[in-house]
Design an enzyme around this catalytic site. Structure first.
Site, PDB file in Angstrom:
ATOM      1  N   SER A   1     -71.680  36.465  -9.835  1.00  0.00           N
ATOM      2  CA  SER A   1     -72.341  37.317 -10.836  1.00  0.00           C
ATOM      3  C   SER A   1     -73.669  36.780 -11.357  1.00  0.00           C
ATOM      4  O   SER A   1     -74.384  37.495 -12.058  1.00  0.00           O
ATOM      5  CB  SER A   1     -71.407  37.563 -12.010  1.00  0.00           C
ATOM      6  OG  SER A   1     -70.451  38.502 -11.630  1.00  0.00           O
TER       7      SER A   1
ATOM      8  N   LYS B   1     -76.487  38.907 -10.615  1.00  0.00           N
ATOM      9  CA  LYS B   1     -76.798  40.117 -11.404  1.00  0.00           C
ATOM     10  C   LYS B   1     -78.156  39.996 -12.094  1.00  0.00           C
ATOM     11  O   LYS B   1     -78.845  40.989 -12.317  1.00  0.00           O
ATOM     12  CB  LYS B   1     -75.684  40.396 -12.415  1.00  0.00           C
ATOM     13  CG  LYS B   1     -74.368  40.850 -11.744  1.00  0.00           C
ATOM     14  CD  LYS B   1     -73.234  40.980 -12.724  1.00  0.00           C
ATOM     15  CE  LYS B   1     -72.020  41.722 -12.191  1.00  0.00           C
ATOM     16  NZ  LYS B   1     -71.138  41.013 -11.296  1.00  0.00           N
TER      17      LYS B   1
ATOM     18  N   TYR C   1     -74.267  45.164  -3.099  1.00  0.00           N
ATOM     19  CA  TYR C   1     -73.796  44.382  -4.254  1.00  0.00           C
ATOM     20  C   TYR C   1     -72.961  43.172  -3.788  1.00  0.00           C
ATOM     21  O   TYR C   1     -73.164  42.044  -4.247  1.00  0.00           O
ATOM     22  CB  TYR C   1     -72.991  45.305  -5.188  1.00  0.00           C
ATOM     23  CG  TYR C   1     -72.188  44.574  -6.223  1.00  0.00           C
ATOM     24  CD1 TYR C   1     -72.801  44.004  -7.342  1.00  0.00           C
ATOM     25  CD2 TYR C   1     -70.814  44.409  -6.078  1.00  0.00           C
ATOM     26  CE1 TYR C   1     -72.059  43.297  -8.280  1.00  0.00           C
ATOM     27  CE2 TYR C   1     -70.069  43.710  -7.012  1.00  0.00           C
ATOM     28  CZ  TYR C   1     -70.691  43.156  -8.103  1.00  0.00           C
ATOM     29  OH  TYR C   1     -69.969  42.452  -9.024  1.00  0.00           O
TER      30      TYR C   1
ATOM     31  N   TYR D   1     -70.052  37.607 -20.159  1.00  0.00           N
ATOM     32  CA  TYR D   1     -69.049  38.671 -20.261  1.00  0.00           C
ATOM     33  C   TYR D   1     -68.516  38.784 -21.689  1.00  0.00           C
ATOM     34  O   TYR D   1     -69.269  38.643 -22.639  1.00  0.00           O
ATOM     35  CB  TYR D   1     -67.904  38.464 -19.240  1.00  0.00           C
ATOM     36  CG  TYR D   1     -68.466  38.306 -17.882  1.00  0.00           C
ATOM     37  CD1 TYR D   1     -69.034  39.395 -17.237  1.00  0.00           C
ATOM     38  CD2 TYR D   1     -68.505  37.075 -17.264  1.00  0.00           C
ATOM     39  CE1 TYR D   1     -69.609  39.257 -15.991  1.00  0.00           C
ATOM     40  CE2 TYR D   1     -69.065  36.934 -16.012  1.00  0.00           C
ATOM     41  CZ  TYR D   1     -69.615  38.030 -15.392  1.00  0.00           C
ATOM     42  OH  TYR D   1     -70.186  37.892 -14.179  1.00  0.00           O
TER      43      TYR D   1
ATOM     44  N   VAL E   1     -67.990  34.021 -10.886  1.00  0.00           N
ATOM     45  CA  VAL E   1     -66.628  33.569 -10.586  1.00  0.00           C
ATOM     46  C   VAL E   1     -66.565  32.527  -9.464  1.00  0.00           C
ATOM     47  O   VAL E   1     -65.520  31.953  -9.214  1.00  0.00           O
ATOM     48  CB  VAL E   1     -65.653  34.737 -10.258  1.00  0.00           C
ATOM     49  CG1 VAL E   1     -65.394  35.603 -11.462  1.00  0.00           C
ATOM     50  CG2 VAL E   1     -66.142  35.553  -9.074  1.00  0.00           C
TER      51      VAL E   1
HETATM   52  O1  DON Z   1     -67.577  41.895  -8.163  1.00  0.00           O
HETATM   53  C1  DON Z   1     -66.961  40.844  -8.126  1.00  0.00           C
HETATM   54  O2  DON Z   1     -65.811  40.792  -8.433  1.00  0.00           O
HETATM   55  C2  DON Z   1     -67.684  39.558  -7.757  1.00  0.00           C
HETATM   56  N1  DON Z   1     -68.410  39.712  -6.587  1.00  0.00           N
HETATM   57  C3  DON Z   1     -68.587  39.072  -8.841  1.00  0.00           C
HETATM   58  C4  DON Z   1     -67.894  38.941 -10.106  1.00  0.00           C
HETATM   59  C5  DON Z   1     -68.274  37.802 -10.937  1.00  0.00           C
HETATM   60  O3  DON Z   1     -68.820  36.790 -10.569  1.00  0.00           O
HETATM   61  C6  DON Z   1     -67.836  37.966 -12.295  1.00  0.00           C
HETATM   62  N2  DON Z   1     -67.912  36.716 -12.949  1.00  0.00           N
HETATM   63  N3  DON Z   1     -67.509  36.120 -13.742  1.00  0.00           N
END
Ligand code: DON
Length: 315
Positions: free
Chosen positions: A67, A70, A192, A244, A262
């Site tokens: 993320s 983003k 994405y 978040y 993540v």
């Molecule tokens: O969309 C997802 O689940 C992952 N590719 C990215 C999510 C993410 O890193 C959220 N983070 N804390």
């Protein structure tokens, strides 16, 4: 410029402090490939505006950007589609919900509330798709800001995300149905997932964070890499939404504009002072890295980095 011994020592102490918390976290398993991460890996890197690099632990270890991408997606969307189009599709308010929540797409507002949650990043990825080669352009942007030409895709994580990405697909289809997406939902989520699957290390992210800290100009070369209005938007959203549904707590305890992923990374930017990043794949229940959070917390406390640090910066 001489090395700053306070930063050097505080970074070592921050690593020791963070290690005592690692057992409280769990590696992400909802993307099967991420479940292979080692929860005791811990790395950190600080790069100051005078160009000094301070690295510790597993700083060379690569992990997927997840993320943290983003922020780069938002930059590319603002560069290619412009302010009005981007913010007609996505808001700028914190949600208080989990990063992968889709409840508000239905009940609150058809538009995702901000670009730092999955739904919002999918909407901003859609804004990047007018280019002939969006993933190529995204890679070029990432390499330039991270200062490393060998940054590449982690193909295994990309494929794993594609297989496991049902929630993200659901969001994309909802948004396509509401005419927020202008391209096919499958193509947008593919982009994405691709953006989330770039492989980086903490030095890459600290380089990128340094450019943000210095309002778009690389302090080592004087080159303008990003327009300052874009940097301002990205850093503001990092403050309000970057961690978040822990963004408020992080703002209070750490007080550094930051973005987590993540994969275990957290990137932070200290205005006109430094870019920093830490990595540890053990996550807390909100999806933020336990070890990386603690490294940033310690550095902020002992180097006086909180944006409202009463005594001012100590470095
Ligand atoms: O969309 C997802 O689940 C992952 N590719 C990215 C999510 C993410 O890193 C959220 N983070 N804390």
């Amino acid at each position: 410029m001489a090395r700053n011994e306070l930063i050097e020592k505080t970074l070592v102490d921050a690593m020791d402090y963070a290690r005592t918390f690692l057992h409280t976290g769990k590696v992400a398993t909802y993307i099967p490939e991420l479940a292979k991460g080692y929860p005791d890996k811990l790395g950190a890197c600080v790069i100051t505006t005078d160009g000094e690099i301070y690295s510790a632990g597993d700083w060379h270890q690569e992990f997927t950007i997840q993320s943290i991408s983003k922020t780069l997606t938002l930059i590319m969307a603002l560069q290619t589609a412009g302010y009005d189009r981007v913010f007609s599709k996505v808001g700028v308010e914190p949600t208080g919900d989990a990063f992968n929540s889709l409840v508000r797409l239905e009940t609150k507002n058809t538009h995702p509330l901000n670009p730092m949650i999955n739904a919002g990043a999918i909407a901003t990825a859609d804004c990047c798709m007018d280019s002939k080669d969006p993933s190529g352009d995204f890679l070029t942007l990432t390499r330039k800001l991270c200062r490393r030409d060998t940054i590449h895709l982690d193909e295994a994580v990309f494929q794993s995300e594609k297989k496991a990405g049902m929630r993200n697909r659901s969001m994309a289809y909802l948004m396509q149905g509401d005419n927020i997406l202008e391209h096919d939902a499958e193509d947008v989520v593919d982009l994405y997932f691709w953006m989330c699957s770039l492989s980086v290390n903490v030095e890459d992210l600290a380089n990128y964070a340094l450019i943000l800290a210095n309002n778009g100009v690389d302090p080592r070369t004087g080159e303008t890499l990003l327009e300052d209005w874009i940097v301002r938007i990205v850093k503001t959203l990092m403050v309000t939404c970057g961690m978040y549904d822990a963004s408020g707590e992080f703002a209070m305890k750490v007080g550094i504009p930051a973005k987590s992923g993540v994969g275990g990374g957290i990137m932070g930017t200290v205005e006109r002072k430094m870019g920093l990043a830490a990595f540890n794949p053990a996550l807390d229940p909100k999806g933020n890295s336990v070890g990386a959070y603690r490294v940033l917390e310690y550095l902020s406390h002992y180097l006086g980095l909180h944006y409202f640090s009463g005594s001012g910066y100590t470095v």
